[in-house]
Design a protein around this motif. Structure first.
Motif, short mmCIF file in Angstrom:
data_model
loop_
_atom_site.label_atom_id
_atom_site.label_comp_id
_atom_site.label_asym_id
_atom_site.label_seq_id
_atom_site.Cartn_x
_atom_site.Cartn_y
_atom_site.Cartn_z
N GLU A 72 92.00 85.50 -26.61
CA GLU A 72 92.74 86.71 -26.98
C GLU A 72 93.39 86.54 -28.35
OE1 GLU A 72 94.68 90.49 -26.67
OE2 GLU A 72 92.90 89.58 -25.75
N LEU A 73 94.00 85.38 -28.61
CA LEU A 73 94.61 85.14 -29.91
C LEU A 73 93.57 85.18 -31.02
CD1 LEU A 73 97.21 84.32 -31.50
CD2 LEU A 73 96.43 81.95 -31.23
N CYS A 74 92.41 84.59 -30.80
CA CYS A 74 91.36 84.56 -31.82
C CYS A 74 90.85 85.97 -32.12
CB CYS A 74 90.21 83.66 -31.38
SG CYS A 74 90.62 81.90 -31.38
N GLY A 75 90.83 86.83 -31.11
CA GLY A 75 90.45 88.21 -31.35
C GLY A 75 91.43 88.91 -32.27
N LEU A 76 92.70 88.60 -32.13
CA LEU A 76 93.71 89.21 -32.99
C LEU A 76 93.61 88.68 -34.41
CD1 LEU A 76 96.84 89.03 -30.65
CD2 LEU A 76 95.12 90.83 -30.79
N LEU A 77 93.39 87.39 -34.56
CA LEU A 77 93.41 86.75 -35.87
C LEU A 77 92.04 86.72 -36.54
CD1 LEU A 77 95.70 83.69 -35.08
CD2 LEU A 77 96.35 85.90 -36.05
N ARG A 78 90.99 87.21 -35.84
CA ARG A 78 89.63 87.23 -36.36
C ARG A 78 89.16 85.81 -36.71
NH1 ARG A 78 92.45 91.35 -38.39
NH2 ARG A 78 92.84 90.37 -40.41
N LEU A 79 89.35 84.91 -35.76
CA LEU A 79 88.90 83.53 -35.88
C LEU A 79 87.95 83.20 -34.75
CD1 LEU A 79 92.29 81.74 -36.71
CD2 LEU A 79 90.40 82.13 -38.29
N PRO A 80 86.93 82.37 -34.98
CA PRO A 80 86.02 81.97 -33.89
C PRO A 80 86.73 81.04 -32.91
CG PRO A 80 85.47 80.84 -35.93
CD PRO A 80 86.51 81.84 -36.29
N PRO A 81 86.68 81.32 -31.61
CA PRO A 81 87.40 80.49 -30.64
C PRO A 81 87.01 79.02 -30.66
CG PRO A 81 86.70 82.55 -29.63
CD PRO A 81 86.03 82.49 -30.97
N GLN A 82 85.76 78.72 -31.01
CA GLN A 82 85.33 77.31 -31.03
C GLN A 82 86.00 76.52 -32.14
OE1 GLN A 82 83.44 79.98 -31.55
NE2 GLN A 82 81.77 79.60 -33.03
N CYS A 83 86.66 77.19 -33.09
CA CYS A 83 87.35 76.52 -34.18
C CYS A 83 88.85 76.44 -33.97
CB CYS A 83 87.06 77.24 -35.50
SG CYS A 83 85.35 77.12 -36.05
N VAL A 84 89.32 76.83 -32.78
CA VAL A 84 90.76 76.92 -32.53
C VAL A 84 91.12 76.14 -31.28
CG1 VAL A 84 92.68 78.49 -32.00
CG2 VAL A 84 90.93 79.16 -33.67
#
Length: 582
Positions: A72-84
């Motif tokens: 959900e956070l990655c969707g907000l920040l436009r980041l790939p989840p595998q990098c977070v």
């Protein structure tokens, strides 16, 4: 009552006491907080009302898995989840970075956030501390920092941008250039915990660049930005291999239900969050102006949501802190227990103007004697362990860094660092690298840096190397403070020699006297450099020159150291912390 409150600071070696502890020891109401670096404008009152209405459900049931909240956070920040990887506060992530990725040594400028010095020392690593100079406004010169890393052979480098406690800022192109020059290190960490409060450039974050590099981690905070320190949540961004390695070690439910609730409600409050950052930046300018008007008080430039100030001559930080709390119910952060700082410095969090006026009035009364108790005076030595100031910093740096800065000069004079151009002046950033015909090998013996990197011939202001002259054996030790003769065969002028002891045999390390304002002494005045470490330190064995946190703090070691898809307006800040107002 006052004595019981202020005594909490004496029993807290590595930080200030918590607001909960202060509240318990007072009348039940906490002081005006200029200590904890929160965002005072977020969450909004409506968001707090929503959390209060759902409190029973939030604390009754298990949260979703960390993967669900991270997605959900990655969707907000436009980041790939595998990098977070999300953690229970940035401290949890710093702990795992240390355990998984720091083999034996870590370099960090000081003063800075205490966990970057204490955490690796607690696991027996060598911490190479690079002192930021008060004379230079605590600005970090990346060229000199890189020279220091190469001379020490450090395997992990840390940069906090903006730095805590001084708020010093580095421009994005300079940080990227440093990352590329350090491409052969085990790890480079860019701690951007306070970057969303910066307004020095439009896109200051290096999260996108970190995902493309094999040895870079960017650390970011949520509690500080959202004004919710008690929830304990933050995240790191790196390439999938690095991020996955950290993520694999985290518990499945390491994030609590409050963190989940806040993350899932953020998509409806992007505009309010962006406005809160804008207001903090405006308040920072206003607060800096008001504090700068106080006689003798020095305010350093900051890009964080706090200001680093030096008290007037004769004012002792612990006295000012205690009197501000007991006489005015204002909590400030005295920085005498930060390595690289002293009790002459305070870190003051940016707050609304009404609170700042109260702060300024209190400081006027405490500092300049407009109250019945008179002006604040230097505190007498009480044996409380507040060892701070230049001499203590030099002692720590000398012990932790082996030969200290004097030994460093012999290793780095005129050597330069491949891939990193010298900064034109402190605090002005680094020029972009110029192309060269072939890659240069680094001074530390690691992998060569990319061919596009530029090569420098030395740090500005450092003397050029002088051929070493071997003196005749001395039968007896020469008394202290006897100047040594300058060798006659000198190819170029050298600085005026200073008194230097010349022992007949090596002496045990002793406490260092305050260092001069210059970054390094002349190369001709230094002893031979210490040999680099032979190799990685076995697990559980302290690295050469390593100190424990207890040793640094001066304790006996028996007590613990302490993408699209938005609902509503497209107004959420991007991962770089800048406003994307639609």
């Amino acid at each position: 009552m006052a004595d019981s409150v202020t005594s909490l600071f004496r029993s807290t070696a590595a930080h200030s006491p918590s607001m909960a502890a202060l509240t318990r020891e007072s009348d039940g109401a906490g002081p005006v907080d200029f200590c904890i670096p929160c965002n005072p404008y977020f969450p909004t009152p409506a968001m707090f009302e929503d959390m209060a209405a759902r409190l029973r459900d939030i604390i009754t049931y298990y949260p979703s898995s960390a993967d669900t909240i991270t997605a959900e956070l990655c969707g907000l920040l436009r980041l790939p989840p595998q990098c977070v990887a999300m953690g229970n506060g940035s401290t949890e992530l710093i702990t795992w970075i240390d355990h998984l990725l720091v083999r034996e040594s870590l370099a960090v400028p000081v003063p800075t956030f205490g966990r970057w010095t204490d955490q690796p020392m607690e696991t027996g690593k060598r911490v190479d501390m690079f002192p930021l100079q008060e004379a230079g406004g605590f600005a970090l010169d990346l060229a000199q920092y890189a020279e220091f890393i190469r001379a020490r052979g450090t395997r992990v480098a840390v940069i906090c941008n903006p730095n805590n406690p001084d708020g010093g800022f580095l421009h994005k192109h300079a940080v990227v250039q440093f990352m590329d020059a350090m491409a052969d290190l085990d790890l480079v960490v860019i701690d951007e915990s306070f970057l969303e409060f910066a307004d020095a450039e439009n896109e200051p974050s290096v999260v996108q660049e970190a995902m493309l590099r094999p040895n870079v981690i960017v650390l970011r905070s949520l509690g500080k930005n959202f004004g919710l320190h008690g929830i304990r949540f933050g995240y790191l961004v790196a390439n999938p291999a690095l991020a996955g390695r950290v993520r694999s070690m985290l518990p499945k439910w390491n994030l609590n239900s409050f963190a989940e609730h806040v993350v899932f409600m953020l998509k409806e409050h992007g505009a309010e969050y962006a406005q809160s950052l804008h207001q903090v930046r405006r308040d920072r300018m206003d607060m800096s102006g008001q504090l700068s008007s106080l006689p003798g008080l020095t305010v350093y430039p900051s890009q964080g949501n706090f200001l680093f100030v030096r008290l007037p001559v004769g004012a002792e930080g612990t006295v000012v802190r205690d009197r501000m709390l007991t006489e005015h119910r204002i909590l400030v952060r005295e920085c005498g227990n930060k390595i690289g700082s002293s009790s002459r410095f305070l870190r003051l969090v940016v707050r609304p103007q009404v609170d700042v006026r109260r702060l300024v009035t209190g400081l006027e009364q405490v500092l300049y004697g407009t109250s019945r108790r008179g002006a604040a005076a230097p505190e007498q030595a009480t044996g409380t362990g507040y060892s701070s100031g230049t001499a203590a910093v030099d002692r720590l740096v000398s012990r932790t860094n082996g030969a200290g800065l004097r030994g460093l000069a012999a290793q780095t004079a005129g050597a330069g660092v491949p891939g990193l151009a010298a900064a034109p002046s402190a605090g002005t950033g680094m020029p972009l690298p110029a192309a060269v015909s072939a890659p240069a090998a680094d001074a530390g013996g690691g992998m060569p840096v990319p061919a596009a990197a530029s090569v420098v011939t030395g740090v500005p202001g450092m003397p050029q190397p002088v051929p070493q002259q071997v003196p005749a054996p001395v039968p007896q030790p020469v008394p202290q403070q006897v100047p040594q003769p300058v060798p006659q065969q000198v190819p170029q002028p050298v600085p005026q020699p200073v008194p230097m002891p010349a022992p007949a045999q090596p002496l045990a390390p002793v406490a260092q006297a305050p260092m001069p304002a210059a970054a390094f002494p002349a190369a001709a005045q230094v002893p031979p450099p210490m040999p680099p470490p032979a190799g990685p330190t076995p697990p559980g064995v302290p690295a050469r020159g390593g100190l424990t946190a207890a040793q640094v703090r001066g304790t006996d070691g028996l007590s613990m150291a302490p993408a699209t898809g938005w609902q509503g307006p497209q107004s959420w800040p991007d991962p770089a912390g800048m406003d994307q107002v639609g």
